[in-house]
Design a protein around this motif. Sequence first.
Motif, PDB file in Angstrom:
ATOM      1  N   ARG A 130     -34.916   4.196 -30.661  1.00 58.05           N
ATOM      2  CA  ARG A 130     -33.966   3.084 -30.713  1.00 58.05           C
ATOM      3  C   ARG A 130     -33.214   3.119 -32.036  1.00 58.05           C
ATOM      4  O   ARG A 130     -33.819   3.120 -33.113  1.00 58.05           O
ATOM      5  CB  ARG A 130     -34.695   1.749 -30.593  1.00 58.05           C
ATOM      6  CG  ARG A 130     -33.756   0.550 -30.474  1.00 58.05           C
ATOM      7  CD  ARG A 130     -34.445  -0.742 -30.817  1.00 58.05           C
ATOM      8  NE  ARG A 130     -34.807  -0.755 -32.252  1.00 58.05           N
ATOM      9  CZ  ARG A 130     -35.634  -1.654 -32.784  1.00 58.05           C
ATOM     10  NH1 ARG A 130     -36.230  -2.539 -32.024  1.00 58.05           N
ATOM     11  NH2 ARG A 130     -35.901  -1.618 -34.086  1.00 58.05           N
ATOM     12  N   ARG A 131     -31.891   3.145 -31.947  1.00 58.49           N
ATOM     13  CA  ARG A 131     -31.042   3.090 -33.134  1.00 58.49           C
ATOM     14  C   ARG A 131     -30.246   1.789 -33.106  1.00 58.49           C
ATOM     15  O   ARG A 131     -29.669   1.434 -32.074  1.00 58.49           O
ATOM     16  CB  ARG A 131     -30.075   4.284 -33.170  1.00 58.49           C
ATOM     17  CG  ARG A 131     -30.744   5.628 -33.393  1.00 58.49           C
ATOM     18  CD  ARG A 131     -29.716   6.737 -33.397  1.00 58.49           C
ATOM     19  NE  ARG A 131     -30.340   8.024 -33.644  1.00 58.49           N
ATOM     20  CZ  ARG A 131     -30.490   8.578 -34.836  1.00 58.49           C
ATOM     21  NH1 ARG A 131     -30.041   7.923 -35.913  1.00 58.49           N
ATOM     22  NH2 ARG A 131     -31.067   9.755 -34.986  1.00 58.49           N
ATOM     23  N   GLN A 132     -30.200   1.108 -34.235  1.00 55.19           N
ATOM     24  CA  GLN A 132     -29.426  -0.116 -34.369  1.00 55.19           C
ATOM     25  C   GLN A 132     -28.462   0.027 -35.537  1.00 55.19           C
ATOM     26  O   GLN A 132     -28.822   0.587 -36.582  1.00 55.19           O
ATOM     27  CB  GLN A 132     -30.340  -1.317 -34.626  1.00 55.19           C
ATOM     28  CG  GLN A 132     -31.278  -1.635 -33.468  1.00 55.19           C
ATOM     29  CD  GLN A 132     -32.224  -2.776 -33.802  1.00 55.19           C
ATOM     30  OE1 GLN A 132     -32.713  -2.882 -34.918  1.00 55.19           O
ATOM     31  NE2 GLN A 132     -32.473  -3.644 -32.825  1.00 55.19           N
ATOM     32  N   CYS A 133     -27.243  -0.472 -35.365  1.00 53.94           N
ATOM     33  CA  CYS A 133     -26.270  -0.452 -36.452  1.00 53.94           C
ATOM     34  C   CYS A 133     -25.367  -1.683 -36.343  1.00 53.94           C
ATOM     35  O   CYS A 133     -25.194  -2.235 -35.247  1.00 53.94           O
ATOM     36  CB  CYS A 133     -25.441   0.831 -36.432  1.00 53.94           C
ATOM     37  SG  CYS A 133     -24.455   1.056 -34.950  1.00 53.94           S
ATOM     38  N   PRO A 134     -24.826  -2.140 -37.441  1.00 49.81           N
ATOM     39  CA  PRO A 134     -23.962  -3.331 -37.404  1.00 49.81           C
ATOM     40  C   PRO A 134     -22.560  -2.990 -36.902  1.00 49.81           C
ATOM     41  O   PRO A 134     -22.112  -1.844 -36.988  1.00 49.81           O
ATOM     42  CB  PRO A 134     -23.931  -3.763 -38.870  1.00 49.81           C
ATOM     43  CG  PRO A 134     -24.107  -2.490 -39.641  1.00 49.81           C
ATOM     44  CD  PRO A 134     -25.022  -1.631 -38.808  1.00 49.81           C
ATOM     45  N   THR A 135     -21.863  -3.986 -36.367  1.00 48.30           N
ATOM     46  CA  THR A 135     -20.470  -3.818 -35.938  1.00 48.30           C
ATOM     47  C   THR A 135     -19.542  -4.429 -36.986  1.00 48.30           C
ATOM     48  O   THR A 135     -19.957  -5.288 -37.776  1.00 48.30           O
ATOM     49  CB  THR A 135     -20.230  -4.497 -34.578  1.00 48.30           C
ATOM     50  OG1 THR A 135     -20.425  -5.919 -34.740  1.00 48.30           O
ATOM     51  CG2 THR A 135     -21.202  -3.968 -33.521  1.00 48.30           C
ATOM     52  N   PRO A 136     -18.285  -4.007 -37.007  1.00 49.71           N
ATOM     53  CA  PRO A 136     -17.343  -4.571 -37.995  1.00 49.71           C
ATOM     54  C   PRO A 136     -17.188  -6.081 -37.881  1.00 49.71           C
ATOM     55  O   PRO A 136     -16.905  -6.757 -38.881  1.00 49.71           O
ATOM     56  CB  PRO A 136     -16.035  -3.846 -37.674  1.00 49.71           C
ATOM     57  CG  PRO A 136     -16.471  -2.560 -37.034  1.00 49.71           C
ATOM     58  CD  PRO A 136     -17.686  -2.906 -36.250  1.00 49.71           C
ATOM     59  N   SER A 137     -17.394  -6.629 -36.674  1.00 47.35           N
ATOM     60  CA  SER A 137     -17.208  -8.066 -36.479  1.00 47.35           C
ATOM     61  C   SER A 137     -18.434  -8.879 -36.868  1.00 47.35           C
ATOM     62  O   SER A 137     -18.439 -10.098 -36.734  1.00 47.35           O
ATOM     63  CB  SER A 137     -16.854  -8.349 -35.021  1.00 47.35           C
ATOM     64  OG  SER A 137     -17.933  -7.963 -34.164  1.00 47.35           O
ATOM     65  N   GLY A 138     -19.501  -8.207 -37.329  1.00 48.49           N
ATOM     66  CA  GLY A 138     -20.704  -8.941 -37.732  1.00 48.49           C
ATOM     67  C   GLY A 138     -21.764  -8.993 -36.656  1.00 48.49           C
ATOM     68  O   GLY A 138     -22.731  -9.771 -36.765  1.00 48.49           O
ATOM     69  N   GLY A 139     -21.619  -8.158 -35.643  1.00 43.35           N
ATOM     70  CA  GLY A 139     -22.632  -8.105 -34.587  1.00 43.35           C
ATOM     71  C   GLY A 139     -23.553  -6.894 -34.739  1.00 43.35           C
ATOM     72  O   GLY A 139     -23.700  -6.328 -35.825  1.00 43.35           O
ATOM     73  N   MET A 140     -24.107  -6.486 -33.625  1.00 39.18           N
ATOM     74  CA  MET A 140     -25.080  -5.386 -33.661  1.00 39.18           C
ATOM     75  C   MET A 140     -24.986  -4.564 -32.381  1.00 39.18           C
ATOM     76  O   MET A 140     -24.757  -5.104 -31.292  1.00 39.18           O
ATOM     77  CB  MET A 140     -26.501  -5.951 -33.792  1.00 39.18           C
ATOM     78  CG  MET A 140     -27.605  -4.895 -33.834  1.00 39.18           C
ATOM     79  SD  MET A 140     -29.255  -5.633 -33.574  1.00 39.18           S
ATOM     80  CE  MET A 140     -29.320  -6.826 -34.893  1.00 39.18           C
ATOM     81  N   VAL A 141     -25.195  -3.233 -32.519  1.00 31.30           N
ATOM     82  CA  VAL A 141     -25.243  -2.332 -31.374  1.00 31.30           C
ATOM     83  C   VAL A 141     -26.621  -1.701 -31.316  1.00 31.30           C
ATOM     84  O   VAL A 141     -27.147  -1.226 -32.337  1.00 31.30           O
ATOM     85  CB  VAL A 141     -24.176  -1.223 -31.481  1.00 31.30           C
ATOM     86  CG1 VAL A 141     -24.338  -0.205 -30.345  1.00 31.30           C
ATOM     87  CG2 VAL A 141     -22.789  -1.825 -31.442  1.00 31.30           C
ATOM     88  N   ASN A 142     -27.230  -1.703 -30.127  1.00 33.33           N
ATOM     89  CA  ASN A 142     -28.508  -1.017 -29.872  1.00 33.33           C
ATOM     90  C   ASN A 142     -28.258   0.189 -28.981  1.00 33.33           C
ATOM     91  O   ASN A 142     -27.624   0.071 -27.923  1.00 33.33           O
ATOM     92  CB  ASN A 142     -29.486  -1.942 -29.127  1.00 33.33           C
ATOM     93  CG  ASN A 142     -30.259  -2.825 -30.072  1.00 33.33           C
ATOM     94  OD1 ASN A 142     -30.160  -2.688 -31.279  1.00 33.33           O
ATOM     95  ND2 ASN A 142     -31.041  -3.752 -29.527  1.00 33.33           N
ATOM     96  N   LEU A 143     -28.768   1.361 -29.366  1.00 31.15           N
ATOM     97  CA  LEU A 143     -28.711   2.553 -28.524  1.00 31.15           C
ATOM     98  C   LEU A 143     -30.128   3.056 -28.328  1.00 31.15           C
ATOM     99  O   LEU A 143     -30.843   3.335 -29.304  1.00 31.15           O
ATOM    100  CB  LEU A 143     -27.849   3.645 -29.170  1.00 31.15           C
ATOM    101  CG  LEU A 143     -27.753   4.961 -28.387  1.00 31.15           C
ATOM    102  CD1 LEU A 143     -27.073   4.731 -27.040  1.00 31.15           C
ATOM    103  CD2 LEU A 143     -27.012   6.024 -29.189  1.00 31.15           C
TER     104      LEU A 143
END
Length: 389
Positions: free
Chosen positions: A102-115
Motif C-alpha cells: 500500500r502506497r499513500q501520498c498527498p494530493t495538491p488539494s490537501g487530500g490523499m491517494v491510496n494505491l
Amino acid sequence: DKPLVQVTDRMFEALGIMHDGISIYGPEGRLEFCNDSFRRIHGYSDADTRIGVATYDTLGLVDEAIGIIDYKPFSFSQRLQQLQRDGENTVLQYYGDRVYERRQCPTPSGGMVNLIRDITWHHRLEVIQQGRNNTLKLLAQGHPLQDVLTALIENCESLFANMLGSILLTDETGTRLVQGAAPNLPAYFNDAIDGIEIGEGVGCCGTAAFRKQTVIVSDIESHPYWDVYRNLVLDVGLKACWSQPILSTEQKVLGTFAMYYKETRSPTKDELSFISDTANLAGIAIEFYGKETALIAALNNAEDANKAKSEFLATMSHEFRTPLNAILGFSQMLQPKIAGQLNPDNYADYANDIYQSGRHMLSLVNDVLDVAEIEAGGRRIHKQLVDIN
C-alpha cells in the motif's frame, strides 16, 4: 471545457478497471473515488464505499471474519500530516492469504491517494528463495536430515495460510513410507501413517509414490483414496491433500511431499509449480544425505580393510621368517668352514630341511599372489557343494 471532461472521464474509466486498488480522499478525509479492485481487496460493498459519505477513518473498521485490520494506526489528519512531511508512506498489508503493498501520498488539494498492489506471488518468490538458501546452508553445515526437512516445511507453511506440510521417506525395502518431517501435524497423526504401504489408492502419498505422479485430492471426505484414514484426517481438521513424489536423479522414489489444507480446495497453477519445486529441493537434500552415508560407510570399510591388511602382513611376516631362518641356518651348516666336516647323513638331513622350508615359503607366496589376483579381478572364486563321503 469539453475536451478536459472527456480526458477526465477516460482517466477515471481506466482507473476503474485497474487490477490494483485505488482510492482518493478529499481534504476532509471523505471518499471521492475508488475502483472495484479497491472494494474487492478490502471486502467492501458499494454501500460501504458511498462517495462523499464514507471516510478514511470509518473504512478502517471492517469485519474481522475477512481477516482485515479493525483499526487504523493513524487518523486521516495524522496520516496527512505525516505524508505532507515525508512525501509518501509504503507498507505491506496482509488480507487473508494475500500480501499487498500500500502506497499513500498527498494530493495538491490537501487530500490523499491510496494505491494498493497485490504482490503475493512476488513476495512468495522471495520467501521461497530465502527458504532454498537456508536449506542449502543447513546442508553445507552438516545439520541432520530431519532438521533440514523440517526447516523446508516450515518455510512452505509460512507462505500458505491453513496449510500443513509433511515429508515421508521411502523405507529400506522400498515398499513403505516412514516419517521424515511434519513439525505441525499432530504426533498421533504422524504415528498412524508411519509405515503406510506404497500402492494405488493408499491415501495421496502412497498413491503418488506408486504412480510417481502428483496426486490431488480436493475433498478428502468424499474421495476413495482416504477410505482407511478418513476419520483420522477429518479429526485433525484436514479436508484437502496434494502429494508430490520425491524422486532421485535416477527417478527412484525417495519419498513424498504433501500439502494438507483445512478447507476443500484445488491447487492453482502456481501452487502446482511450487509443490513440484519443493519436492525437487527435498530430493536434493535426501539424496545428498544418502550419498554422504554411503561415503562414510565406504570410508569405514576402507579403514577396516587397511586394519585387516596390516594384520595380514604382520602374520605373513612371521610365517615367512620361520622357514627363511631355517633355510639360512641350514645353508650355513653346509658350509665346511663354518660347521667343519659333516658326514653324509648330516648333509642329507640339512638339505631335506632346506627343501621343506623352501616349499613352505613357496606355498605362502602362492597364497599371497592368489589373494592379490582375486582382489584385482583377475581370478574368480567358484563355489560348489562337494560330497565329502
